[in-house]
Motif scaffolding. Structure first.
Motif, PDB file in Angstrom:
ATOM      1  N   SER A 161      -2.923  -3.260  -6.113  1.00  0.00           N
ATOM      2  CA  SER A 161      -2.011  -4.232  -6.713  1.00  0.00           C
ATOM      3  C   SER A 161      -1.634  -5.306  -5.695  1.00  0.00           C
ATOM      4  CB  SER A 161      -0.757  -3.518  -7.233  1.00  0.00           C
ATOM      5  OG  SER A 161       0.129  -4.443  -7.815  1.00  0.00           O
ATOM      6  N   ASP A 162      -1.393  -4.897  -4.450  1.00  0.00           N
ATOM      7  CA  ASP A 162      -1.107  -5.872  -3.384  1.00  0.00           C
ATOM      8  C   ASP A 162      -2.300  -6.800  -3.179  1.00  0.00           C
ATOM      9  OD1 ASP A 162       1.413  -4.779  -2.906  1.00  0.00           O
ATOM     10  OD2 ASP A 162       0.759  -3.629  -1.151  1.00  0.00           O
ATOM     11  N   LEU A 163      -3.485  -6.215  -3.218  1.00  0.00           N
ATOM     12  CA  LEU A 163      -4.713  -6.966  -2.970  1.00  0.00           C
ATOM     13  C   LEU A 163      -4.939  -8.058  -4.011  1.00  0.00           C
ATOM     14  CD1 LEU A 163      -6.865  -6.593  -0.758  1.00  0.00           C
ATOM     15  CD2 LEU A 163      -8.169  -5.245  -2.395  1.00  0.00           C
ATOM     16  N   PHE A 164      -4.677  -7.739  -5.265  1.00  0.00           N
ATOM     17  CA  PHE A 164      -4.959  -8.684  -6.349  1.00  0.00           C
ATOM     18  C   PHE A 164      -3.710  -9.299  -6.979  1.00  0.00           C
ATOM     19  CE2 PHE A 164      -8.794  -6.041  -6.136  1.00  0.00           C
ATOM     20  CZ  PHE A 164      -9.711  -7.055  -5.904  1.00  0.00           C
ATOM     21  N   GLY A 165      -2.534  -8.950  -6.478  1.00  0.00           N
ATOM     22  CA  GLY A 165      -1.305  -9.514  -7.021  1.00  0.00           C
ATOM     23  C   GLY A 165      -1.059  -9.110  -8.470  1.00  0.00           C
ATOM     24  N   THR A 166      -1.576  -7.946  -8.865  1.00  0.00           N
ATOM     25  CA  THR A 166      -1.474  -7.502 -10.248  1.00  0.00           C
ATOM     26  C   THR A 166      -0.040  -7.247 -10.672  1.00  0.00           C
ATOM     27  OG1 THR A 166      -3.574  -6.373  -9.855  1.00  0.00           O
ATOM     28  CG2 THR A 166      -2.443  -5.865 -11.903  1.00  0.00           C
ATOM     29  N   HIS A 167       0.667  -6.476  -9.880  1.00  0.00           N
ATOM     30  CA  HIS A 167       2.063  -6.125 -10.180  1.00  0.00           C
ATOM     31  C   HIS A 167       2.888  -6.407  -8.930  1.00  0.00           C
ATOM     32  CE1 HIS A 167       0.521  -4.025 -13.694  1.00  0.00           C
ATOM     33  NE2 HIS A 167      -0.307  -3.384 -12.894  1.00  0.00           N
ATOM     34  N   PRO A 168       3.547  -7.550  -8.852  1.00  0.00           N
ATOM     35  CA  PRO A 168       4.373  -7.814  -7.667  1.00  0.00           C
ATOM     36  C   PRO A 168       5.439  -6.722  -7.507  1.00  0.00           C
ATOM     37  CG  PRO A 168       4.123  -9.784  -9.016  1.00  0.00           C
ATOM     38  CD  PRO A 168       3.560  -8.644  -9.808  1.00  0.00           C
ATOM     39  N   VAL A 169       5.505  -6.170  -6.310  1.00  0.00           N
ATOM     40  CA  VAL A 169       6.443  -5.088  -6.028  1.00  0.00           C
ATOM     41  C   VAL A 169       7.305  -5.520  -4.842  1.00  0.00           C
ATOM     42  CG1 VAL A 169       6.680  -2.636  -5.453  1.00  0.00           C
ATOM     43  CG2 VAL A 169       4.718  -3.406  -6.810  1.00  0.00           C
ATOM     44  N   SER A 170       8.617  -5.621  -5.085  1.00  0.00           N
ATOM     45  CA  SER A 170       9.524  -6.039  -4.014  1.00  0.00           C
ATOM     46  C   SER A 170       9.671  -4.915  -2.994  1.00  0.00           C
ATOM     47  CB  SER A 170      10.898  -6.373  -4.592  1.00  0.00           C
ATOM     48  OG  SER A 170      11.547  -5.183  -5.039  1.00  0.00           O
ATOM     49  N   GLN A 171      10.206  -5.247  -1.836  1.00  0.00           N
ATOM     50  CA  GLN A 171      10.435  -4.233  -0.804  1.00  0.00           C
ATOM     51  C   GLN A 171      11.427  -3.194  -1.298  1.00  0.00           C
ATOM     52  OE1 GLN A 171       8.460  -4.041   1.814  1.00  0.00           O
ATOM     53  NE2 GLN A 171       9.441  -2.117   2.304  1.00  0.00           N
ATOM     54  N   GLU A 172      12.420  -3.620  -2.080  1.00  0.00           N
ATOM     55  CA  GLU A 172      13.389  -2.678  -2.630  1.00  0.00           C
ATOM     56  C   GLU A 172      12.697  -1.705  -3.594  1.00  0.00           C
ATOM     57  OE1 GLU A 172      13.866  -6.080  -2.694  1.00  0.00           O
ATOM     58  OE2 GLU A 172      15.230  -6.092  -0.982  1.00  0.00           O
ATOM     59  N   GLN A 173      11.793  -2.227  -4.432  1.00  0.00           N
ATOM     60  CA  GLN A 173      11.065  -1.371  -5.354  1.00  0.00           C
ATOM     61  C   GLN A 173      10.148  -0.404  -4.604  1.00  0.00           C
ATOM     62  OE1 GLN A 173       9.427  -4.723  -7.557  1.00  0.00           O
ATOM     63  NE2 GLN A 173      10.343  -3.920  -9.453  1.00  0.00           N
ATOM     64  N   ARG A 174       9.557  -0.883  -3.523  1.00  0.00           N
ATOM     65  CA  ARG A 174       8.683  -0.026  -2.725  1.00  0.00           C
ATOM     66  C   ARG A 174       9.487   1.144  -2.145  1.00  0.00           C
ATOM     67  NH1 ARG A 174       4.030  -3.461  -1.787  1.00  0.00           N
ATOM     68  NH2 ARG A 174       3.178  -2.333  -0.028  1.00  0.00           N
ATOM     69  N   GLN A 175      10.672   0.853  -1.633  1.00  0.00           N
ATOM     70  CA  GLN A 175      11.504   1.912  -1.058  1.00  0.00           C
ATOM     71  C   GLN A 175      11.993   2.873  -2.141  1.00  0.00           C
ATOM     72  OE1 GLN A 175      11.832   2.616   2.223  1.00  0.00           O
ATOM     73  NE2 GLN A 175      10.303   0.991   2.367  1.00  0.00           N
ATOM     74  N   ALA A 176      12.326   2.335  -3.323  1.00  0.00           N
ATOM     75  CA  ALA A 176      12.745   3.204  -4.431  1.00  0.00           C
ATOM     76  C   ALA A 176      11.600   4.120  -4.852  1.00  0.00           C
ATOM     77  CB  ALA A 176      13.230   2.354  -5.610  1.00  0.00           C
ATOM     78  N   LEU A 177      10.402   3.592  -4.888  1.00  0.00           N
ATOM     79  CA  LEU A 177       9.217   4.389  -5.220  1.00  0.00           C
ATOM     80  C   LEU A 177       9.025   5.501  -4.193  1.00  0.00           C
ATOM     81  CD1 LEU A 177       6.597   4.635  -6.987  1.00  0.00           C
ATOM     82  CD2 LEU A 177       5.521   3.114  -5.337  1.00  0.00           C
ATOM     83  N   LEU A 178       9.181   5.169  -2.939  1.00  0.00           N
ATOM     84  CA  LEU A 178       9.033   6.161  -1.877  1.00  0.00           C
ATOM     85  C   LEU A 178      10.090   7.258  -2.006  1.00  0.00           C
ATOM     86  CD1 LEU A 178       7.318   6.794   0.593  1.00  0.00           C
ATOM     87  CD2 LEU A 178       8.907   5.455   1.956  1.00  0.00           C
ATOM     88  N   MET A 179      11.334   6.868  -2.298  1.00  0.00           N
ATOM     89  CA  MET A 179      12.409   7.859  -2.455  1.00  0.00           C
ATOM     90  C   MET A 179      12.138   8.758  -3.660  1.00  0.00           C
ATOM     91  SD  MET A 179      15.726   5.547  -1.389  1.00  0.00           S
ATOM     92  CE  MET A 179      16.836   6.531  -2.326  1.00  0.00           C
ATOM     93  N   LEU A 180      11.632   8.194  -4.738  1.00  0.00           N
ATOM     94  CA  LEU A 180      11.323   8.960  -5.943  1.00  0.00           C
ATOM     95  C   LEU A 180      10.202   9.969  -5.683  1.00  0.00           C
ATOM     96  CD1 LEU A 180      11.595   9.309  -9.078  1.00  0.00           C
ATOM     97  CD2 LEU A 180       9.809   7.576  -9.263  1.00  0.00           C
TER      98      LEU A 180
END
Length: 192
Positions: A161-180
């Motif tokens: 997704s990062d490579l192709f910009g498919t789903h922009p993911v904010s840093q906050e969302q990335r950290q929430a994903l990691l916590m989940l």
């Protein structure tokens, strides 16, 4: 005046060529990635480039090995920081993707490598050998193996997704994903 020329160490020359190849991939993408473009950026002759990497495929293999070494070293270093051994490499793999900021250069390099692997399956097999290095300590029991696989697939999906910009993911969302996905296992760059 000393007229003796000092010879460079072959490993130093090889690393310089690989670094310049990554620069070319980052700036010019797959269509501009050529041996001539790489040779033009180095401080060595095209002959020296061809000595180390006689073909474009050999240069791509060298790049994949260079990137694979850096990636696997980073994941294993991240895993060593994790106090819980069970599944630590899979968690480290996910954390390395979530916590590492993606630059436009990373995207371009990733696209070049991905395109090369799509065209020549032997290059993806080469990358897979590096991934195997960080998969060796995954849990062997069915539940743990499934959990490790899930974390790796999510990490790979985020990378794509990062490579192709498919789903922009904010840093906050990335950290929430990691916590989940890794409750009780939150380690970030600021830890330790």
């Amino acid at each position: 005046m000393d007229t003796t020329t000092r010879r460079r160490a072959p490993d130093d020359t090889r690393i310089e060529i690989l670094d310049k190849a990554l620069e070319v991939a980052a700036e010019l993408g797959a269509s501009g990635f050529t041996l001539d473009a790489v040779a033009a950026r180095t401080t060595v002759s095209k002959g020296a480039v061809l000595h180390h990497f006689p073909t474009k495929k050999a240069l791509l293999e060298g790049m994949i090995d260079h990137l694979g070494q850096m990636h696997s070293d980073a994941v294993l270093a991240e895993a060593r920081r994790d106090p819980e051994p069970y599944g630590r490499n899979a968690r480290a793999y996910l954390r390395s993707v979530v916590n590492e900021p993606v630059t436009p250069q990373d995207v371009s390099i990733g696209r070049v490598v991905l395109a090369a692997c799509a065209i020549d399956p032997s290059l993806s097999q080469r990358w897979n050998r590096w991934i195997e290095r960080i998969r060796r300590d995954d849990p062997a029991d069915p539940v743990g193996a499934d959990d490790a696989l899930l974390l790796r697939l999510i990490a790979d999906g985020l990378w794509m997704s990062d490579l192709f910009g498919t789903h922009p993911v904010s840093q906050e969302q990335r950290q929430a994903l990691l916590m989940l996905l890794t409750p009780g296992q939150m380690l970030t760059a600021n830890d330790l």
